[in-house]
Every structure is written in C-alpha cells, then in structure tokens.
Design a protein around this motif. Structure first.
Motif, mmCIF file in Angstrom:
data_model
loop_
_atom_site.group_PDB
_atom_site.id
_atom_site.type_symbol
_atom_site.label_atom_id
_atom_site.label_comp_id
_atom_site.label_asym_id
_atom_site.label_seq_id
_atom_site.Cartn_x
_atom_site.Cartn_y
_atom_site.Cartn_z
ATOM 1 N N THR A 186 -1.635 4.753 5.102
ATOM 2 C CA THR A 186 -1.451 5.025 3.670
ATOM 3 C C THR A 186 -2.678 5.701 3.071
ATOM 4 O OG1 THR A 186 -2.187 2.768 3.148
ATOM 5 C CG2 THR A 186 0.177 3.130 3.376
ATOM 6 N N VAL A 187 -3.851 5.434 3.639
ATOM 7 C CA VAL A 187 -5.066 6.120 3.197
ATOM 8 C C VAL A 187 -4.975 7.598 3.556
ATOM 9 C CG1 VAL A 187 -7.560 6.332 3.549
ATOM 10 C CG2 VAL A 187 -6.507 4.062 3.340
ATOM 11 N N LEU A 188 -4.499 7.880 4.767
ATOM 12 C CA LEU A 188 -4.334 9.269 5.202
ATOM 13 C C LEU A 188 -3.346 10.007 4.307
ATOM 14 C CD1 LEU A 188 -4.616 11.619 7.259
ATOM 15 C CD2 LEU A 188 -2.795 10.522 8.587
ATOM 16 N N ILE A 189 -2.215 9.389 4.041
ATOM 17 C CA ILE A 189 -1.176 10.029 3.232
ATOM 18 C C ILE A 189 -1.670 10.297 1.813
ATOM 19 C CG2 ILE A 189 1.113 9.657 2.200
ATOM 20 C CD1 ILE A 189 1.874 8.152 4.766
ATOM 21 N N SER A 190 -2.520 9.436 1.302
ATOM 22 C CA SER A 190 -3.004 9.596 -0.076
ATOM 23 C C SER A 190 -3.828 10.867 -0.262
ATOM 24 C CB SER A 190 -3.830 8.368 -0.481
ATOM 25 O OG SER A 190 -5.026 8.296 0.280
ATOM 26 N N TYR A 191 -4.316 11.448 0.858
ATOM 27 C CA TYR A 191 -5.095 12.693 0.762
ATOM 28 C C TYR A 191 -4.203 13.933 0.670
ATOM 29 C CZ TYR A 191 -9.463 10.283 1.879
ATOM 30 O OH TYR A 191 -10.567 9.463 1.846
ATOM 31 N N TRP A 192 -2.921 13.813 0.982
ATOM 32 C CA TRP A 192 -2.050 14.982 0.974
ATOM 33 C C TRP A 192 -1.914 15.518 -0.453
ATOM 34 C CZ3 TRP A 192 2.545 12.885 4.443
ATOM 35 C CH2 TRP A 192 2.064 12.707 5.738
ATOM 36 N N SER A 193 -1.951 16.823 -0.572
ATOM 37 C CA SER A 193 -1.872 17.442 -1.895
ATOM 38 C C SER A 193 -0.438 17.549 -2.411
ATOM 39 C CB SER A 193 -2.508 18.838 -1.858
ATOM 40 O OG SER A 193 -1.855 19.642 -0.878
ATOM 41 N N GLY A 225 6.421 10.431 2.887
ATOM 42 C CA GLY A 225 5.597 9.873 3.955
ATOM 43 C C GLY A 225 5.320 8.398 3.724
ATOM 44 N N ALA A 226 4.948 8.050 2.496
ATOM 45 C CA ALA A 226 4.699 6.650 2.158
ATOM 46 C C ALA A 226 5.985 5.829 2.210
ATOM 47 C CB ALA A 226 4.066 6.555 0.772
ATOM 48 N N ALA A 227 7.110 6.448 1.825
ATOM 49 C CA ALA A 227 8.396 5.744 1.861
ATOM 50 C C ALA A 227 8.758 5.335 3.287
ATOM 51 C CB ALA A 227 9.493 6.620 1.268
ATOM 52 N N SER A 228 8.399 6.175 4.264
ATOM 53 C CA SER A 228 8.693 5.840 5.657
ATOM 54 C C SER A 228 7.932 4.586 6.083
ATOM 55 C CB SER A 228 8.355 7.017 6.574
ATOM 56 O OG SER A 228 6.957 7.182 6.726
ATOM 57 N N ASN A 257 0.830 -1.210 0.000
ATOM 58 C CA ASN A 257 0.000 0.000 0.000
ATOM 59 C C ASN A 257 0.863 1.257 0.000
ATOM 60 O OD1 ASN A 257 -2.307 -1.533 0.044
ATOM 61 N ND2 ASN A 257 -2.578 -1.406 2.261
ATOM 62 N N ALA A 258 1.963 1.213 0.769
ATOM 63 C CA ALA A 258 2.865 2.367 0.817
ATOM 64 C C ALA A 258 3.536 2.591 -0.539
ATOM 65 C CB ALA A 258 3.915 2.164 1.906
ATOM 66 N N VAL A 259 3.973 1.509 -1.175
ATOM 67 C CA VAL A 259 4.588 1.627 -2.503
ATOM 68 C C VAL A 259 3.574 2.150 -3.510
ATOM 69 C CG1 VAL A 259 5.597 0.317 -4.409
ATOM 70 C CG2 VAL A 259 6.319 -0.153 -2.060
ATOM 71 N N HIS A 260 2.340 1.724 -3.397
ATOM 72 C CA HIS A 260 1.264 2.202 -4.272
ATOM 73 C C HIS A 260 1.124 3.721 -4.187
ATOM 74 C CE1 HIS A 260 -3.084 3.232 -4.830
ATOM 75 N NE2 HIS A 260 -2.908 2.536 -5.944
ATOM 76 N N VAL A 261 1.169 4.248 -2.960
ATOM 77 C CA VAL A 261 1.078 5.696 -2.760
ATOM 78 C C VAL A 261 2.317 6.389 -3.311
ATOM 79 C CG1 VAL A 261 0.892 7.542 -1.038
ATOM 80 C CG2 VAL A 261 -0.438 5.446 -0.769
ATOM 81 N N ALA A 292 -2.552 11.770 14.149
ATOM 82 C CA ALA A 292 -2.557 11.982 12.705
ATOM 83 C C ALA A 292 -3.882 11.537 12.076
ATOM 84 C CB ALA A 292 -1.390 11.244 12.057
ATOM 85 N N SER A 293 -4.385 10.390 12.516
ATOM 86 C CA SER A 293 -5.651 9.896 11.957
ATOM 87 C C SER A 293 -6.804 10.825 12.308
ATOM 88 C CB SER A 293 -5.934 8.486 12.486
ATOM 89 O OG SER A 293 -4.914 7.592 12.103
ATOM 90 N N SER A 294 -6.811 11.323 13.558
ATOM 91 C CA SER A 294 -7.865 12.246 13.988
ATOM 92 C C SER A 294 -7.804 13.546 13.199
ATOM 93 C CB SER A 294 -7.726 12.533 15.484
ATOM 94 O OG SER A 294 -8.638 13.508 15.903
ATOM 95 N N ALA A 295 -6.603 14.081 13.040
ATOM 96 C CA ALA A 295 -6.438 15.319 12.278
ATOM 97 C C ALA A 295 -6.863 15.133 10.830
ATOM 98 C CB ALA A 295 -4.990 15.787 12.351
ATOM 99 N N GLY A 296 -6.530 13.974 10.262
ATOM 100 C CA GLY A 296 -6.911 13.698 8.880
ATOM 101 C C GLY A 296 -8.420 13.638 8.704
ATOM 102 N N GLN A 297 -9.102 13.041 9.672
ATOM 103 C CA GLN A 297 -10.558 12.957 9.587
ATOM 104 C C GLN A 297 -11.201 14.346 9.565
ATOM 105 O OE1 GLN A 297 -12.491 11.250 13.003
ATOM 106 N NE2 GLN A 297 -14.313 10.656 11.836
ATOM 107 N N VAL A 298 -10.705 15.247 10.438
ATOM 108 C CA VAL A 298 -11.264 16.600 10.519
ATOM 109 C C VAL A 298 -10.863 17.426 9.301
ATOM 110 C CG1 VAL A 298 -11.273 18.753 11.842
ATOM 111 C CG2 VAL A 298 -11.334 16.545 13.021
ATOM 112 N N HIS A 299 -9.570 17.401 8.979
ATOM 113 C CA HIS A 299 -9.049 18.265 7.918
ATOM 114 C C HIS A 299 -9.651 17.927 6.556
ATOM 115 C CE1 HIS A 299 -6.232 21.004 6.054
ATOM 116 N NE2 HIS A 299 -5.780 20.046 5.248
ATOM 117 N N TYR A 300 -9.867 16.633 6.307
ATOM 118 C CA TYR A 300 -10.381 16.235 4.988
ATOM 119 C C TYR A 300 -11.876 15.912 5.034
ATOM 120 C CZ TYR A 300 -5.433 16.011 3.908
ATOM 121 O OH TYR A 300 -4.107 16.328 3.745
#
Length: 558
Positions: A314-321, A329-332, A142-146, A296-304
C-alpha cells in the motif's frame, strides 16, 4: 392479521441427533458432521480457495520483507518455496482427515487430546487466529486508506490526533474502521456460500497483481537494484539464523492452515485424494506471487528514488500519480485481505468459540466475536517495521507447529487412519476419554485429557519460550536461548512428533485402537440422523452405535 416478530435467543439452535443426543455441552448443528447433501466444495472450489488464500499482503511481504533485513531475492524466493513445500505436506495430511470425517478441527482434536485436553489446542488456536485477523485488518485498512485518498485527495491531509508511537494515524484508523465494517456481512455467511467470494477473488486479484508485475518491468528495465544484488548483506552464523528466522516467519503465516484445513475440507464432496493437490500447487503459487512482490517493490524503490525498499504494497501504491490506478490497485489488496481474513482466521476462530460454548455460540456468532476482540490487540503496532512483522510471525508459529504434529501423527501413525466419529461426540464413551491414574492421589483418576499430547506439546513449545520472552521485551537478555525461537516451528514440530510417537509407543492408549473406522456417512446412511434430527432407531440404541459395528474401512474412503 397480527405481525409476529421472532425475538432473538441467547441459545443457538441444537437439533437432536445421534451426535448431539445428551451432548449439548459438546456440540451443536455447526459442529456436527456435514451431511452429504450439504457438501458443496468441489475441485474448482478448492483451487479457487488456495489461489485466493495466496493473494494477500503478507504473501507480497514475505520475500520483500526478507530483502529488507539483508537477504537476496534468490534466497528469499528459495525460502518461500521450501517453506510452502514443507507446510503443504502437513496441510494435505491434516486436511484429509476433515475430508474423510467431515468434522471441524475442535472435534478432531478430541481424538488426540481428549475432550478436556482439546481445549489446550483450541484456546491456543483461537488466540492466534484473532491476532492474525487483527493483522489482516490493518493490511485491509491501509488499502482502504489509499482508495479513499485516490477518490478524495484531501483525506490524506486529515489532521492526525493519534500519537506517533502508536504506529497509525487518524486517517489510517478511519481506513481500519471502514474495512472492519465491510467484513461484517461476510462474517454472517455460511462457509458453503463463501466459496463464491474465493472464486471472485481468485479471478480479479491475479489480474491486478500481474498488471503490477508488468508495470514494474516496463517502468524499470532489469527490475532494479534487488535483481542486481548478488550477495546478502549478512554472513556467517548471523546469516544462518536469519535464514531460519525468515523460514519460520513464512511457516508461521500458514501454520494456522496446517491445523484448520479440516474446517474447510469437511465441506468437500470430492475424494480425499484431491488433498494431494496442495503439495505441488502451494509452493508454485505462493512463490510466484512473492516474486511479484519483489519485482514491484524493487521497481518502486528505483523509480521513486526511495532510500529503502517499500515492502508494504500500500505504501508503493500510494506513490502512483494516476488516481484510478491507485484506487483499483489498492482495491485488489483490500479484496485480498478480506478473503484471507475469513478463510484463514475468522472461520477457524469461530469454530473454536463454537466448541468452547456450543450452547450459545455458532459459527456466525463466533466470527462476529472474533471481529470484536480483534480491536483489543492494537495490531498496527506489530506491523510498524519489517523486523516486527517477522518477529510476530515467528511467535505465531511456535504454538501451532506442535499442535499440527500431534494431530497429524495421531491419525496417520498412532491410530492407523482409524477414528470412531461417533465417539468424538460422546464424552462418556471410553474411546477418547483417556482415563488414567495419578500416583499419590489414593487411586483417584483423571479423565478427558491425553497426557501424552500435553507432555509432547510442552516439549515442543518450551525451547522457544526464552526467545519469545525476548521478542516481547528486548530488554530481557536470554543469551543463546533466542536461537531455538528463530526456527520455532520446525523445532516444535519435530520435537513434538518424536515425543508423541515415543510416548504413544511406550504407553499406548489401547482404547483408541480400532479395527475399522466409524465414519459419519454410516450413521447418515442408516437413517439415524436426518438433517440434524433423530430418526427412527429400530435397534433401540438411541442413535448410539457400538464402535465395533463398522461398515467401511477407512482405507476404502481414502
């Protein structure tokens, strides 16, 4: 000048030594005790290993997955801290055995299970290790996909040819395959060299994760709705069972290391006392990184403005512009999955495969075999939802809790911290042969299996089996039988401990009781084994020591 090409051999290299003399069925170079000059792991390697092991998607998902099923962040962090305190005691206790005797889990298991009985523990662990290796492949894929999507945005629009019911897309499968291929070179490395991978990971990944933590608080002041939530959405008995089920899922994730820690501590060159470092370290490290996952997950839910918490990082990271942020982020997380997949899964599976067929499999071949078999388990279906993830982890725990209990109490209590290392490689030595007569078979006897361990294992696992059946097929109603499964690791560990100690007290195996431990260094120091080859033996014993010829009390070694 002729070019000589060495052809590959089906059989692996097996040196002659006091440990392997006449025992090709039970050992090879990778199963022999590690000699002094081959022990490369110091204190810094141990610390880097554990920081590395804490950094992967499952640690992130622990607490956020609990919130997704109805608990608050305080309860989630409390469960993580308590679970890792409990499991750290077992990891430290069993890791110490490897640091003293410098042998892997399959060999240590012979002391408590017997030579043939140890296959029960070995096969149980290898199946579960392959499962978890496959799960980490999904996280890494999933991380490589992102990462690919950040570099090549049109990749995310790749037409999907895989049915939706499978839980993975064509693009996701591409990421899975690429991540699997990236691991192959590391699967061929010796464990002593892998400590550098863990060191690099323990430096780079925390930097990325702390940056994500800073992003979460800068982006959403106050951390989001999760931190404002004061009460769980469940109550009463449902809350109690949910609490236990989540604790079991955390224990299940690291129950593998409660038995395979000796696969790494066998390479330690420092005092076994350093194993005590795990007890304060693990709860703090894992709770902190789980907190990052919550924030991070909580912030992602509110921000997006998402309807549910994005518990998969990886779902959270996929929302980053920002594409660069998405990539690094995905590489980590890809690096995190790579490190833990080797440290917690492929190496333990490889040691088990080596013990099952030492003539043909060594650690390198065992890791490759683990990687190939992981494809057969369709792990992406297990990770479809938070509840499925927790169910899988509970299933993972019910087998390893009893195995860890037998291993721990056999060494520290039943045998009073005294093993005969050489006898662990000699199937015909009566020390760990566990010969016993079976009533009704006209005086015939069985040997090679410690029936006390087998009975105790059944006692620990049996109560959780109805719940496991229901987890596999929810259409099978087991009624209240599902509850023991919800705290399977704790129940199995405690029940097995009581059963094993009781049987060992009522029916003691006198042949395993020795006054002093026989350590591998005694044999190396006598010059009987030199770098895996048999040396001169002036006593004419062909490398076999009488178990009474002991030179060092184990208490001096600890």
């Amino acid at each position: 000048m002729k070019l000589r090409i060495s052809r590959p051999h089906i059989r692996v290299s097996q040196g002659e030594s006091a440990f392997s003399a006449g025992n090709a069925r039970w050992t090879n170079r990778d199963l022999d005790p590690i000699a002094k000059n081959a022990r490369k792991w110091g204190v810094s390697s141990i610390i880097a290993y554990w920081i590395s092991d804490a950094l992967h998607a499952a640690t992130w998902q622990f607490a956020s997955g609990m919130i997704a099923v109805g608990l608050t962040y305080r309860e989630a962090l409390g469960i993580v801290a308590l679970s890792f305190f409990i499991i750290s005691l077992v990891i430290a206790a069993n890791g110490t055995v490897g640091a003293i005797y410098h042998v892997p889990f399959p060999v240590i298991a012979r002391a408590s299970w017997g030579f043939w009985g140890s296959y029960i523990a070995i096969i149980s662990r290898v199946i579960l290790a392959i499962f978890w290796f496959a799960i980490q492949n999904v996280n890494g894929g999933n991380a490589v996909h992102v990462m690919i999507g950040a570099i090549w945005p049109s990749f995310l629009d790749l037409p999907n040819a895989i049915p939706e019911s499978q839980g993975i897309t064509t693009a996701g499968m591409v990421g899975y395959l690429i991540f699997w291929l990236i691991q192959v070179p590391f699967l061929c490395m010796h464990p002593n060299k892998l400590r550098w991978l863990f060191t690099v990971k323990s430096v780079l990944v925390p930097i990325a994760w702390i940056a994500i933590l800073i992003w979460s608080f800068v982006t959403v002041q106050g951390g989001g709705e999760v931190f404002a939530k004061q009460a769980p959405t469940v109550s009463g008995s449902k809350y109690s069972w949910l609490f236990l089920a989540n604790m079991t899922s955390v224990l299940g994730n690291y129950s593998t290391l409660s038995v395979n820690m000796c696969d790494f501590t066998r390479y330690s060159r420092v005092s076994p006392r350093w194993q005590l470092l795990y007890i304060p370290m693990l709860p703090m490290v894992f709770t902190f990184f789980s907190f990052i996952g919550i924030a991070a997950s909580s912030a992602g839910q509110v921000h997006y403005n998402l309807s549910s918490i994005p518990w998969d990082p990886t779902v959270l990271i996929s929302y980053w512009s920002n594409r660069a942020c998405r990539f690094f982020g995905a590489a980590s997380f890809a690096l995190a999955s790579l490190g833990v997949n080797i440290s917690a899964n492929s190496l333990s599976a490889a040691n088990d495969f080596t013990a099952l067929a030492p003539r043909y499999i060594n650690i390198r071949r065992g890791q490759i075999l683990c990687a190939l078999l992981s494809w057969c388990l369709v792990p992406w279906k297990i990770l479809e939802s938070a509840s499925n993830f927790l169910t899988f982890m509970s299933a993972y725990a019910i087998f390893l809790g009893p195995i860890a209990a037998i291993m721990m109490f056999d060494y520290w209590v039943v045998n009073r911290r005294r093993y005969d290392c050489l006898a662990l490689y000699q199937p015909h030595n009566p020390r760990y042969r566990y010969t016993f007569a079976i009533p009704g078979l006209l005086g015939k006897s069985m040997s090679g299996t410690n029936w006390r361990a087998v009975v105790s294992f059944i006692v620990g696992v049996a109560p959780s089996l109805p719940g496991l059946v229901n987890a596999v097929n929810s259409h099978i109603d087991v009624g209240v039988g599902i509850h023991p499964y919800e705290f399977g690791w704790l129940l199995g560990f405690v029940a097995t401990s009581i059963a094993y100690l009781s049987l060992s007290w009522l029916f003691p195996a006198q042949e395993t009781q020795i006054d002093r431990a026989v350590l591998p260094d005694e044999i190396y120091d006598r010059g009987m084994v030199i770098e895996g080859t048999e040396a001169d033996d002036p006593d004419g014993k062909n490398g076999v020591l009488d178990s009474q010829e002991k030179h060092m009390d184990v208490e001096k070694a600890v």
